[in-house]
Design an enzyme around this catalytic site. Structure first.
Site, short mmCIF file in Angstrom:
data_model
loop_
_atom_site.label_atom_id
_atom_site.label_comp_id
_atom_site.label_asym_id
_atom_site.label_seq_id
_atom_site.Cartn_x
_atom_site.Cartn_y
_atom_site.Cartn_z
N ARG A 164 -20.43 -4.34 -32.80
CA ARG A 164 -20.72 -5.71 -33.24
C ARG A 164 -22.09 -6.21 -32.74
O ARG A 164 -22.27 -7.38 -32.45
CB ARG A 164 -19.65 -6.70 -32.77
CG ARG A 164 -18.28 -6.46 -33.35
CD ARG A 164 -18.27 -6.67 -34.86
NE ARG A 164 -16.91 -6.76 -35.37
CZ ARG A 164 -16.16 -5.71 -35.73
NH1 ARG A 164 -16.66 -4.49 -35.66
NH2 ARG A 164 -14.95 -5.88 -36.18
N SER A 238 -12.30 -12.25 -36.84
CA SER A 238 -12.10 -12.15 -35.39
C SER A 238 -13.00 -13.16 -34.68
O SER A 238 -14.21 -13.15 -34.89
CB SER A 238 -12.48 -10.76 -34.89
OG SER A 238 -11.69 -9.78 -35.49
N GLU A 334 -17.21 -13.56 -30.76
CA GLU A 334 -17.94 -12.79 -31.77
C GLU A 334 -18.68 -13.77 -32.69
O GLU A 334 -19.74 -13.47 -33.22
CB GLU A 334 -16.94 -11.95 -32.57
CG GLU A 334 -17.62 -10.96 -33.47
CD GLU A 334 -16.70 -10.37 -34.52
OE1 GLU A 334 -16.74 -10.84 -35.66
OE2 GLU A 334 -15.97 -9.43 -34.19
N1 EPU Z 1 -2.53 -6.91 -31.62
C1 EPU Z 1 -1.55 -7.67 -31.03
N2 EPU Z 1 -1.44 -8.97 -31.41
C2 EPU Z 1 -2.23 -9.54 -32.35
C3 EPU Z 1 -3.25 -8.75 -32.94
C4 EPU Z 1 -3.38 -7.44 -32.56
O1 EPU Z 1 -0.80 -7.20 -30.18
O2 EPU Z 1 -2.05 -10.71 -32.63
C5 EPU Z 1 -2.65 -5.47 -31.26
C6 EPU Z 1 -2.11 -4.60 -32.39
O3 EPU Z 1 -0.75 -4.41 -32.30
C7 EPU Z 1 -2.87 -3.33 -32.19
C8 EPU Z 1 -4.20 -3.80 -31.65
O4 EPU Z 1 -3.98 -5.10 -31.13
O5 EPU Z 1 -2.27 -2.54 -31.19
C9 EPU Z 1 -5.32 -3.78 -32.68
O6 EPU Z 1 -5.04 -4.69 -33.72
P1 EPU Z 1 -5.74 -4.60 -35.17
O7 EPU Z 1 -5.55 -3.23 -35.75
O8 EPU Z 1 -5.27 -5.75 -35.97
O9 EPU Z 1 -7.27 -4.70 -34.88
P2 EPU Z 1 -8.12 -5.62 -33.88
O10 EPU Z 1 -8.62 -4.76 -32.78
O11 EPU Z 1 -7.34 -6.83 -33.52
C10 EPU Z 1 -10.41 -5.08 -35.06
C11 EPU Z 1 -11.58 -5.84 -35.60
C12 EPU Z 1 -11.30 -6.41 -36.98
C13 EPU Z 1 -10.93 -5.27 -37.90
C14 EPU Z 1 -9.72 -4.51 -37.30
C15 EPU Z 1 -9.37 -3.28 -38.11
C16 EPU Z 1 -12.78 -6.71 -33.65
C17 EPU Z 1 -13.12 -7.90 -32.85
N3 EPU Z 1 -11.94 -6.91 -34.68
O12 EPU Z 1 -9.35 -6.02 -34.84
O13 EPU Z 1 -12.49 -7.02 -37.46
O14 EPU Z 1 -10.61 -5.73 -39.20
O15 EPU Z 1 -10.03 -4.06 -35.96
O16 EPU Z 1 -10.35 -2.31 -37.93
O17 EPU Z 1 -13.26 -5.61 -33.35
C18 EPU Z 1 -13.72 -9.05 -37.65
O18 EPU Z 1 -14.58 -8.54 -36.93
O19 EPU Z 1 -13.85 -10.24 -38.10
C19 EPU Z 1 -12.49 -8.30 -37.94
C20 EPU Z 1 -11.48 -8.86 -38.62
#
Ligand code: EPU
Length: 343
Positions: A164, A238, A334
């Site tokens: 990012r 995010s 972010e």
């Molecule tokens: N999780 C939770 N609770 C929640 C959300 C997530 O426990 O409310 C846990 C999930 O169970 C999982 C882990 O966190 O174990 C990862 O969750 P997820 O796959 O939804 O991805 P993220 O790490 O929360 C990142 C990016 C997103 C992107 C997704 C998919 C960042 C800050 N965010 O989210 O990007 O779509 O991975 O690749 O890196 C954005 O930047 O605006 C964005 C949406």
């Protein structure tokens, strides 16, 4: 060049917050860009936006010139048997470009389907999702240097892409305006389904033969199920970055929180999903006045309609404090905060 004064930016930020800027200029040709370059007064305090999908303004009136990048167009500039190089103007919508690539059967950006925002904004924060970051297929970024009034070309390595982040968010912040991005796309596809959720979604959709279209459809479906559509519920994706912590810190946390998820970065560091940390602090689905934390993804802060930028900022402060005191991890936003105090 048309300069509008005291313009509401409600339609130009995906949080849907009603704030005004002193001056508003649309850049839709290189000529307008050149003309604006001569206007020192207008450029003293400037904010540059594409789709407004990553900003939060904490003022009712921002004493600045908001420069709205609406440079449009796409063209193939080189082609081989294996690759195609496409120059896309910065004001094009990111997802329209993804669909255009898929229609032409060019691979590389399908995992980044449905991300809000513009092509010009994509390299600034090196947008990423489902195992792919845009930096991997960026060949060159072309940008206007406000000081020297000339076009600069940043090769992939000059961009210094990280999680990012890039030079456009650091060293070159506010000094340039991205005019176009050259992407190197693949005619022979390399599918990236490392992100578990994609494989599960493809199975659910009954797809056995992989294609870039199938991956795009799967990603679109996952995003729609987890992330609120900014046209229906104000948000900026995010709100926080996933924090990086030391393995020793992680092992300490694991003693108490045995289910804490992580992604290994290197021998000393892991990344922890901020969504999980926020959920553990009890914030998921919580509503405070006119804003709150989304019910399906704790990383996303939503505006239920009438929240001010400050309401959302204060909510994010409370979240940061709770995560800090429960896990000793400092969350970083972010989203870019716009405030008169920053000028
Ligand atoms: N999780 C939770 N609770 C929640 C959300 C997530 O426990 O409310 C846990 C999930 O169970 C999982 C882990 O966190 O174990 C990862 O969750 P997820 O796959 O939804 O991805 P993220 O790490 O929360 C990142 C990016 C997103 C992107 C997704 C998919 C960042 C800050 N965010 O989210 O990007 O779509 O991975 O690749 O890196 C954005 O930047 O605006 C964005 C949406």
């Amino acid at each position: 060049m048309i300069v509008q004064q005291n313009v509401s930016i409600k339609h130009l930020n995906t949080f849907g917050i009603d704030f005004k800027v002193d001056n508003y200029v649309i850049i839709d040709t290189m000529q307008v860009l050149k003309t604006l370059s001569e206007e020192k007064k207008l450029l003293k305090h400037k904010i540059q936006v594409g789709g407004g999908s990553n900003i939060l303004c904490v003022e009712e009136q921002l004493h600045a010139t908001l420069i709205h990048n609406q440079l449009k167009g796409k063209k193939v500039i080189k082609e081989t048997e294996a690759h195609v190089w496409v120059e896309v103007m910065a004001g094009e919508k990111w997802h329209d470009f993804v669909l255009y690539a898929i229609e032409n059967n060019w691979g590389g950006v399908e995992n980044l389907s449905l991300i809000p925002g513009t092509v010009g904004a994509a390299p600034i924060q090196n947008i990423g999702a489902y195992g792919v970051e845009v930096g991997t297929c960026v060949e060159e970024v072309r940008a206007w240097n406000w000081n020297d009034k000339e076009l600069l070309k940043f090769k992939k390595d000059d961009c210094k892409f990280g999680y990012r982040t890039s030079v456009f968010k650091e060293k070159w912040k506010q000094k340039i305006l991205i005019t176009s991005v050259v992407f190197k796309l693949d005619k022979q596809h390399h599918f990236n389904t490392t992100y578990g959720a994609i494989t599960q979604e493809l199975e659910k959709m009954g797809i056995s033969t992989l294609s870039i279209k199938a991956i795009s459809d799967a990603v679109t479906s996952i995003r729609k199920s987890k992330l609120p559509n900014p046209e229906e519920l104000g948000n900026a994706g995010s709100f926080f970055k996933n924090p990086t912590i030391k393995i020793s810190h992680f092992k300490e946390l694991q003693k108490e929180h045995t289910l804490i998820p992580s992604y290994t970065l290197d021998a000393q560091h892991v990344k922890v999903p901020a969504g999980w940390l926020i959920e553990q602090c009890g914030w998921k689905g919580k509503k405070i006045g006119a804003c709150g934390v989304h019910k399906d993804q704790a990383l996303v802060i939503v505006n239920y309609g009438k929240a001010s930028g400050n309401d959302i900022y204060q909510l994010s402060e409370s979240i940061i404090q709770d995560v800090q005191s429960k896990f000793n991890i400092l969350l970083e936003r972010e989203v870019q905060i716009l405030s008169n105090r920053l000028f």
